[in-house]
Design an enzyme around this catalytic site. Structure first.
Site, PDB file in Angstrom:
ATOM      1  CE  LYS A 182      -4.281   1.542   2.161  1.00  0.00           C
ATOM      2  NZ  LYS A 182      -5.146   1.571   0.981  1.00  0.00           N
TER       3      LYS A 182
HETATM    4  N1  PPE Z   1      -7.568  -2.090  -2.894  1.00  0.00           N
HETATM    5  C1  PPE Z   1      -7.157  -0.820  -2.912  1.00  0.00           C
HETATM    6  C2  PPE Z   1      -6.483  -0.309  -4.127  1.00  0.00           C
HETATM    7  C3  PPE Z   1      -7.377  -0.019  -1.787  1.00  0.00           C
HETATM    8  O1  PPE Z   1      -6.947   1.240  -1.808  1.00  0.00           O
HETATM    9  C4  PPE Z   1      -8.044  -0.545  -0.663  1.00  0.00           C
HETATM   10  C5  PPE Z   1      -8.295   0.295   0.540  1.00  0.00           C
HETATM   11  C6  PPE Z   1      -8.473  -1.881  -0.707  1.00  0.00           C
HETATM   12  C7  PPE Z   1      -8.212  -2.632  -1.833  1.00  0.00           C
HETATM   13  C8  PPE Z   1      -9.146  -2.537   0.466  1.00  0.00           C
HETATM   14  O2  PPE Z   1      -8.245  -2.742   1.533  1.00  0.00           O
HETATM   15  P1  PPE Z   1      -8.735  -2.818   3.045  1.00  0.00           P
HETATM   16  O3  PPE Z   1      -9.058  -1.445   3.468  1.00  0.00           O
HETATM   17  O4  PPE Z   1      -7.567  -3.412   3.756  1.00  0.00           O
HETATM   18  O5  PPE Z   1      -9.901  -3.697   3.070  1.00  0.00           O
HETATM   19  N2  PPE Z   1      -8.399   1.669   0.320  1.00  0.00           N
HETATM   20  C9  PPE Z   1      -8.199   2.581   1.416  1.00  0.00           C
HETATM   21  C10 PPE Z   1      -7.943   3.986   0.953  1.00  0.00           C
HETATM   22  C11 PPE Z   1      -9.041   4.680   0.263  1.00  0.00           C
HETATM   23  C12 PPE Z   1      -8.681   6.123   0.006  1.00  0.00           C
HETATM   24  O6  PPE Z   1      -9.411   6.763  -0.715  1.00  0.00           O
HETATM   25  O7  PPE Z   1      -7.698   6.642   0.529  1.00  0.00           O
HETATM   26  C13 PPE Z   1      -9.318   2.470   2.448  1.00  0.00           C
HETATM   27  O8  PPE Z   1     -10.362   1.884   2.186  1.00  0.00           O
HETATM   28  O9  PPE Z   1      -9.113   2.960   3.554  1.00  0.00           O
END
Ligand code: PPE
Length: 304
Positions: free
Chosen positions: A159
């Protein structure tokens, strides 16, 4: 989405006033995008505010840094304590939490080896990411013209701040075209994920979501949903998905910390039944889990 300030932000070991949490314009990561971050939510529970799966989020922050060869100068335990202290300092019952580790001020150039690593944690109240009616009405997805990163270009499983150039290009393209969110394909054409969420599709009674190898982030919500779905008696697992699987899905939803569980009502204008019974059941069970209303998942609610 606008930010509402809260009293304090944690920076390198201390809580400072929100307005004092500043960095220099020559901060390394601002120029080269080598930072790692997390998105976490705290929810109101009967034991007070609890940070949902905080330990797993901080562990992923450390894994993301490891992939970049970045050494975070605070242990997982220290960052867990720091996150709890930051949430407590806001006095909020529920908030979004954004830890970030980045290469700091003092070095320029692509060699990150001599760079210092700074860490901060900020919290603020953040509502429904894809709209208040995302569960009931569903969102409209568009297949992006932007391809998700290849593993040999930028590790999509980390990330990292720089990865989100790709996400933002896709998100803005989708919004300008009148859709709510972009679904991104990997270089081999298989479905990877959305710009800020993992995607799930139900077909023939199976609930499938692309794995890390397909270019998806190993989502903590994705993992939560798989656990909850299995406990509800559904056959849920990671598997490769083709664009065709999206068009003929029985149900589809996206999930992430910010977006929680949001139904999908169409992909590229091909309608999908919405909200389907599986999506509804999982969204309700997810809401119970994060608010500490289901004893099976209570250990995921890390109180302050
Ligand atoms: N894929 C991506 C590309 C992504 O950014 C997130 C979270 C996920 C999957 C899901 O991951 P998880 O939160 O561990 O279930 N995206 C974060 C950031 C969004 C933003 O706009 O900044 C979030 O959901 O917090």
């Amino acid at each position: 989405m606008p930010i509402t300030p809260t009293p304090k932000i944690w920076m390198n070991g201390e809580l400072v006033a929100w307005d004092e949490a500043r960095i220099h314009v020559l901060t390394h990561t601002l120029h080269y995008g080598m930072g790692v971050f997390e998105g976490i939510r705290a929810y109101a529970t009967s034991d007070g505010p609890a940070v949902f799966r905080l330990t797993e989020h901080i562990q992923r922050l450390h894994r993301s840094a490891h992939m970049l060869g970045m050494e975070i100068p605070f242990s997982v335990e220290e960052l867990i304590a720091a996150t709890k202290a930051t949430v407590a300092s806001t006095g909020l019952d529920e908030c979004y939490i954004r830890p970030i580790a980045y290469f700091g001020y003092g070095e320029m150039g692509l060699n990150t080896l001599p760079c210092s690593v700074d860490v901060s944690i900020a919290c603020w109240p953040w509502g429904a990411y894809l709209g208040d009616d995302a569960v009931e009405k569903g969102i409209r997805l568009k297949t992006s013209s932007w391809t998700r990163h290849d593993h040999n270009i930028m590790p999509p499983a980390a990330k990292t701040t720089g990865n989100y150039v790709n996400s933002s290009l896709a998100k803005v393209e989708a919004l300008r075209a009148g859709y709510d969110e972009a679904v991104m394909l990997a270089p081999n054409g298989l479905v990877a994920e959305c710009s800020g969420e993992n995607i799930f599709v139900s077909r023939h009674g199976m609930l499938l979501t692309p794995p890390l190898s397909a270019g998806a982030l190993e989502g903590i919500t994705q993992n939560t949903v798989i656990t909850i779905a299995r406990d509800l008696g559904f056959d849920a697992r990671t598997d490769n998905l083709a664009r065709s699987d999206l068009y003929i899905a029985d149900e589809a939803f996206v999930c992430g910390t910010a977006a929680e569980v949001s139904a999908v009502n169409s992909v590229d204008d091909r309608s999908i039944p919405c909200p389907g019974p599986m999506t509804r059941a999982i969204a309700a069970a997810y809401s119970d889990a994060v608010h500490g209303r289901d004893d099976r998942y209570r250990h995921w609610c890390e109180t302050l």
